[in-house]
Design an enzyme around this catalytic site. Structure first.
Site, mmCIF file in Angstrom:
data_model
loop_
_atom_site.group_PDB
_atom_site.id
_atom_site.type_symbol
_atom_site.label_atom_id
_atom_site.label_comp_id
_atom_site.label_asym_id
_atom_site.label_seq_id
_atom_site.Cartn_x
_atom_site.Cartn_y
_atom_site.Cartn_z
ATOM 1 N N LYS A 265 0.847 -1.198 0.000
ATOM 2 C CA LYS A 265 0.000 0.000 0.000
ATOM 3 C C LYS A 265 0.884 1.250 0.000
ATOM 4 O O LYS A 265 1.695 1.445 0.901
ATOM 5 C CB LYS A 265 -0.899 0.003 1.243
ATOM 6 C CG LYS A 265 -1.701 1.312 1.436
ATOM 7 C CD LYS A 265 -2.620 1.249 2.659
ATOM 8 C CE LYS A 265 -3.275 2.603 2.945
ATOM 9 N NZ LYS A 265 -4.132 2.585 4.158
ATOM 10 N N ASP A 270 -2.548 10.222 3.800
ATOM 11 C CA ASP A 270 -3.957 9.852 3.956
ATOM 12 C C ASP A 270 -4.678 10.884 4.815
ATOM 13 O O ASP A 270 -4.614 10.836 6.041
ATOM 14 C CB ASP A 270 -4.042 8.455 4.593
ATOM 15 C CG ASP A 270 -5.487 7.982 4.742
ATOM 16 O OD1 ASP A 270 -6.392 8.638 4.197
ATOM 17 O OD2 ASP A 270 -5.684 6.932 5.396
ATOM 18 N N LYS A 277 -10.077 12.981 8.238
ATOM 19 C CA LYS A 277 -9.607 12.532 9.546
ATOM 20 C C LYS A 277 -9.566 13.714 10.507
ATOM 21 O O LYS A 277 -9.398 14.855 10.073
ATOM 22 C CB LYS A 277 -8.184 11.967 9.424
ATOM 23 C CG LYS A 277 -8.105 10.604 8.781
ATOM 24 C CD LYS A 277 -6.678 10.090 8.779
ATOM 25 C CE LYS A 277 -6.589 8.713 8.149
ATOM 26 N NZ LYS A 277 -7.297 7.655 8.909
ATOM 27 N N ASP A 288 1.607 6.245 5.669
ATOM 28 C CA ASP A 288 0.632 5.328 5.089
ATOM 29 C C ASP A 288 1.151 4.650 3.810
ATOM 30 O O ASP A 288 0.418 3.920 3.148
ATOM 31 C CB ASP A 288 -0.691 6.075 4.823
ATOM 32 C CG ASP A 288 -1.919 5.185 4.968
ATOM 33 O OD1 ASP A 288 -1.806 4.108 5.582
ATOM 34 O OD2 ASP A 288 -2.988 5.576 4.448
ATOM 35 N N ASP A 347 -12.235 7.242 3.779
ATOM 36 C CA ASP A 347 -11.021 6.984 4.554
ATOM 37 C C ASP A 347 -10.631 5.498 4.520
ATOM 38 O O ASP A 347 -9.541 5.132 4.937
ATOM 39 C CB ASP A 347 -11.228 7.445 6.004
ATOM 40 C CG ASP A 347 -9.917 7.627 6.757
ATOM 41 O OD1 ASP A 347 -8.849 7.559 6.105
ATOM 42 O OD2 ASP A 347 -9.965 7.839 7.977
ATOM 43 N N GLU A 349 -9.517 3.822 2.151
ATOM 44 C CA GLU A 349 -8.997 3.931 0.789
ATOM 45 C C GLU A 349 -7.945 2.880 0.460
ATOM 46 O O GLU A 349 -7.744 2.559 -0.705
ATOM 47 C CB GLU A 349 -8.404 5.335 0.580
ATOM 48 C CG GLU A 349 -6.948 5.519 1.028
ATOM 49 C CD GLU A 349 -6.720 5.320 2.518
ATOM 50 O OE1 GLU A 349 -7.707 5.410 3.282
ATOM 51 O OE2 GLU A 349 -5.571 5.055 2.924
ATOM 52 N N ARG A 351 -7.833 -0.368 0.918
ATOM 53 C CA ARG A 351 -8.408 -1.534 0.250
ATOM 54 C C ARG A 351 -8.828 -1.209 -1.179
ATOM 55 O O ARG A 351 -8.827 -2.078 -2.043
ATOM 56 C CB ARG A 351 -9.580 -2.077 1.094
ATOM 57 C CG ARG A 351 -10.706 -1.102 1.259
ATOM 58 C CD ARG A 351 -11.626 -1.443 2.426
ATOM 59 N NE ARG A 351 -11.081 -1.033 3.728
ATOM 60 C CZ ARG A 351 -11.692 -1.236 4.882
ATOM 61 N NH1 ARG A 351 -12.862 -1.853 4.916
ATOM 62 N NH2 ARG A 351 -11.135 -0.834 6.008
HETATM 63 N N1 BES Z 1 -4.297 4.443 6.943
HETATM 64 C C1 BES Z 1 -5.465 4.233 7.704
HETATM 65 C C2 BES Z 1 -5.264 3.202 8.819
HETATM 66 C C3 BES Z 1 -4.540 3.669 10.047
HETATM 67 C C4 BES Z 1 -5.147 4.521 10.947
HETATM 68 C C5 BES Z 1 -3.283 3.205 10.312
HETATM 69 C C6 BES Z 1 -4.470 4.910 12.089
HETATM 70 C C7 BES Z 1 -2.625 3.565 11.480
HETATM 71 C C8 BES Z 1 -3.226 4.432 12.351
HETATM 72 C C9 BES Z 1 -6.588 3.721 6.809
HETATM 73 O O1 BES Z 1 -6.599 4.218 5.527
HETATM 74 C C10 BES Z 1 -7.868 4.151 7.453
HETATM 75 O O2 BES Z 1 -8.089 5.321 7.530
HETATM 76 N N2 BES Z 1 -8.670 3.185 7.895
HETATM 77 C C11 BES Z 1 -9.887 3.481 8.550
HETATM 78 C C12 BES Z 1 -10.909 2.499 8.062
HETATM 79 C C13 BES Z 1 -12.302 2.796 8.518
HETATM 80 C C14 BES Z 1 -12.814 4.059 7.867
HETATM 81 C C15 BES Z 1 -13.204 1.630 8.174
HETATM 82 C C16 BES Z 1 -9.673 3.335 10.053
HETATM 83 O O3 BES Z 1 -8.961 2.413 10.475
HETATM 84 O O4 BES Z 1 -10.177 4.167 10.782
HETATM 85 ZN ZN ZN Z 2 -4.775 4.775 4.765
HETATM 86 MN MN MN Z 3 -7.655 6.045 5.409
#
Ligand code: BES
Ligand code: ZN
Ligand code: MN
Length: 496
Positions: A265, A270, A277, A288, A347, A349, A351
Site C-alpha cells: 500500500k 492519507d 480525519k 501510510d 477513509d 482507501e 483496500r
Molecule cells: N491508513 C489508515 C489506517 C490507520 C489509521 C493506520 C491509524 C494507522 C493508524 C486507513 O486508511 C484508514 O483510515 N482506515 C480506517 C478504516 C475505517 C474508515 C473503516 C480506520 O482504520 O479508521
Molecule cells: Zn490509509
Molecule cells: Mn484512510
C-alpha cells in the site's frame, strides 16, 4: 557500518573495544572468564566493588586491563542465564553497540556467539547482531540543516570459534542486507508527504532497479484507465498528484519458476478524503506508504543476497485528498475485477487501491501473493505495536509467514478470515461496501481484499501498528522487511 568475523582468544584480540557478557549475580560468561584469567582476577575484583550486577542491558567500560590486548573492555549485562531468549539477546547486543557508540572506538569486537539466545544458532545470532547494529547506526537527518555528527563506531567484528566462523560470517552478511533494506524502508517512511509523493516513489523504484538490476515499469493514470482500475483511480481523483502503479521484477530464480508477488500500500498521505480525519496526529499519515516501502526494502535485500527465486513487487501509490474532484461517500466505483464498490467512507482507501493491484497481480501467475498495508486503526487496537495482523486464504502460507516472523523477531499473529464476517460488507446498492462497521474492523478489511484474491494463494499483513512508532521516538520501524526477507530466504532455500 562494516562487519567481519575473527577467530581467536578474546584476551589476545587487539581491538579498540571488546564486549563480553556478564550474567546476573556477577557471573562471568565464558569470554569474560577468559579475560579475567588473563588479567589475573581483575574482572572479579572490579565486579566485587559493586559497579555492575549483570542486569540485562547494563554496561561498564574498563580501560587497560593487564594481560588483555584490547584498549577497552566493555562488560555487558545479560541478566539471568536461564531467561536469555531472543529478545534479551538483542537487547544485550543493542546495549553493547550503544555503549561503544558513546566512546571514541572505531571498532567494536563482540564475544556474543557463545551467549545463549533461546535455542538459536550462530547464524541467527550473527544476523541479529548485524541488524541491531544497523538499527543503532540509523539516523534520519536528510531534512535537517545541521546533520548529526558522524559516529566513530564504523566497524563491528564478531569473535567466533572455528566451528561457528562460517555461519557467523554468513549471518553477518544476511543481517547487513536485511538491515540495508530496513534502512531504505525507514528513510522512505520518514520522508514527509510533500517530498515522498507517488512520483517520488516511482523515481526511487527506478533508482533501486538501476542499482540492483531489477526490471521496472511505472503505469500512469491513462494506463490504469485502460485497465479499468476504477477503484484505485477513485482514490486518486481528489489529489493534484498523479497516481502511479509501480511494478518491479527481481529474477533470481529459474525462468519458468512462478514468482512470489508482494503488493505494498503506497498512500503517500492519507487525509481521509471527504471523510476527513481529525487533526490530532494526522501528520502520521505520511507513514501510510510503509507497506510500499517494505516491498522496496525487501526487494533490495533479495537482490543483495542474490536469492534464488523470482519476486514481483507491485506498488499502487496515490495521495488520499479531499479535492474538488474527490470521491464522495455513497459514490459507486467499478474495480478492475468488474466488482462494484459503494464507497461509504473515503477513509477506507487502502483496500480500494489494493484490490485493483491484486487483480493486476493475476497476470504474473503467482506462486503466492502477499500484500502489506497500514490498513486499519482497528488492527492497532487488536494487536498494539507488537504484532502485525496476518490473514490468509491458505493455511500453509499463513504458517510459513508466521514462522518467518518468529525467525526475524518481526512477529505476526494469525487472525480469522471466516465467511461469517463477509456479511458486514453488504451494500444495498453495489456488489459490496468498502467498510464493515466498527466491529472487527481489521478482519472486515481483510475480507474485502479476499474477494480480489480468489485466484491465488494469498496473505495480507496489516502493519498499521508495527510500521512506525509515535511519540518521542516517532519514526518508521522498517517492519516488516525482516519478516518478508525471512520468508523469501526460506522459499529460495537459503537460510533456515
Ligand atoms: N491508513 C489508515 C489506517 C490507520 C489509521 C493506520 C491509524 C494507522 C493508524 C486507513 O486508511 C484508514 O483510515 N482506515 C480506517 C478504516 C475505517 C474508515 C473503516 C480506520 O482504520 O479508521
Ligand atoms: Zn490509509
Ligand atoms: Mn484512510
Amino acid at each position: 557500518m562494516q562487519f567481519s568475523t575473527k577467530r581467536g582468544a578474546p584476551e589476545m584480540r587487539a581491538t579498540p573495544c571488546l564486549a563480553v557478557g556478564v550474567y546476573a549475580g556477577r557471573k562471568l560468561s565464558a569470554a569474560a572468564g577468559a579475560l579475567d584469567r588473563a588479567a589475573q582476577g581483575a574482572l572479579h575484583e572490579v565486579l566485587g566493588r559493586g559497579d555492575m550486577e549483570g542486569k540485562l542491558g547494563s554496561t561498564l567500560i574498563l580501560y587497560r586491563l593487564p594481560g588483555v590486548a584490547a584498549e577497552r573492555v566493555l562488560l555487558v549485562g545479560l541478566g539471568e542465564e536461564a531467561d536469555l531468549h531472543e529478545r534479551e539477546y538483542r537487547e544485550a547486543a543493542r546495549a553493547a553497540v550503544k555503549a561503544a557508540q558513546e566512546t571514541g572506538a572505531g571498532m567494536l569486537t563482540l564475544c556474543f556467539i557463545d551467549i545463549r539466545a533461546g535455542r538459536r544458532d550462530a547464524l541467527w545470532k550473527a544476523r541479529q547482531v548485524a541488524l541491531v547494529a544497523a538499527e543503532c547506526a540509523y539516523r534520519f537527518d536528510s531534512m535537517k540543516s545541521k546533520k548529526s555528527d558522524p559516529r566513530p563506531l564504523a566497524q563491528i567484528e564478531l569473535l567466533a570459534a572455528a566451528r561457528d566462523a562460517g555461519a557467523a560470517a554468513r549471518g553477518l552478511r544476511q543481517g547487513e542486507a536485511v538491515g540495508a533494506g530496513m534502512s531504505l524502508a525507514k528513510d522512505l517512511g520518514n520522508l514527509p508527504g510533500n517530498v515522498c509523493t507517488p512520483a517520488f516513489l516511482a523515481e526511487q523504484a527506478k533508482k533501486l532497479a538501476r542499482e540492483w538490476k531489477l526490471g521496472v515499469e511505472v503505469l500512469e493514470r491513462k494506463d490504469m484507465e485502460k485497465l479499468g482500475m476504477g477503484s484505485l483511480l477513485s482514490v486518486a481523483q481528489g489529489s493534484r498528484q498523479p497516481p502511479k502503479l509501480i511494478v518491479l521484477n527481481y529474477a533470481g530464480g529459474a525462468k519458468k519458476a512462478k514468482p512470489v508477488v508482494l503488493v505494498g500500500k503506497g498512500i503517500t498521505f492519507d487525509t481521509g478524503g471527504i471523510s476527513l480525519k481529525p487533526s490530532p496526529e494526522m501528520d502520521e499519515m505520511k507513514f501510510d506508504m510503509c507497506g510500499a516501502a517494505s516491498v522496496l526494502g525487501a526487494l533490495r535485500a533479495c537482490a543483495e543476497m542474490k536469492l534464488k527465486l523470482n519476486v514481483v513487487g507491485i506498488i499502487p501509490t496515490t495521495e488520499n485528498m479531499p479535492g474538488g474532484g474527490a470521491t464522495k461517500p455513497g459514490d459507486i466505483v467499478t474495480s478492475m475485477s468488474g466488482q462494484t464498490i459503494e464507497v461509504l467512507n473515503t477513509d477506507a482507501e487502502g483496500r480500494l487501491i489494493l484490490c485493483d493491484a491484486l487483480t493486476y497481480a493475476e497476470r504474473f501467475e503467482p506462486d503466492a501473493v502477499v500484500d502489506i498495508a497500514t490498513l486499519t486503526g482497528a488492527c492497532v487496537i487488536a494487536l498494539g505495536h507488537v504484532a502485525s495482523g496476518l490473514y490468509s486464504n491458505k493455511e500453509a502460507l499463513a504458517r510459513e509467514l508466521l514462522a518467518a516472523g518468529d525467525d526475524a523477531y518481526d512477529r505476526a499473529w494469525h487472525m480469522p478470515l471466516w465467511d461469517d464476517y463477509q456479511e458486514q460488507l453488504k451494500s444495498n446498492f453495489a456488489d459490496m461496501a468498502n467498510i464493515g462497521g466498527r466491529p472487527a474492523g481489521s478482519v472486515t478489511a481483510a475480507c474485502f481484499l479476499s474477494r480480489y484474491a480468489k485466484k491465488f494463494d494469498w496473505a495480507h499483513l496489516d502493519i498499521a501498528g508495527t510500521a512506525w512508532k509515535s511519540g518521542k521516538d516517532k519514526g518508521s520501524t522498517g517492519r516488516p522487511v525482516g519478516l518478508l526477507t525471512s520468508f523469501l530466504m526460506k522459499r529460495s532455500g537459503k537460510g533456515h
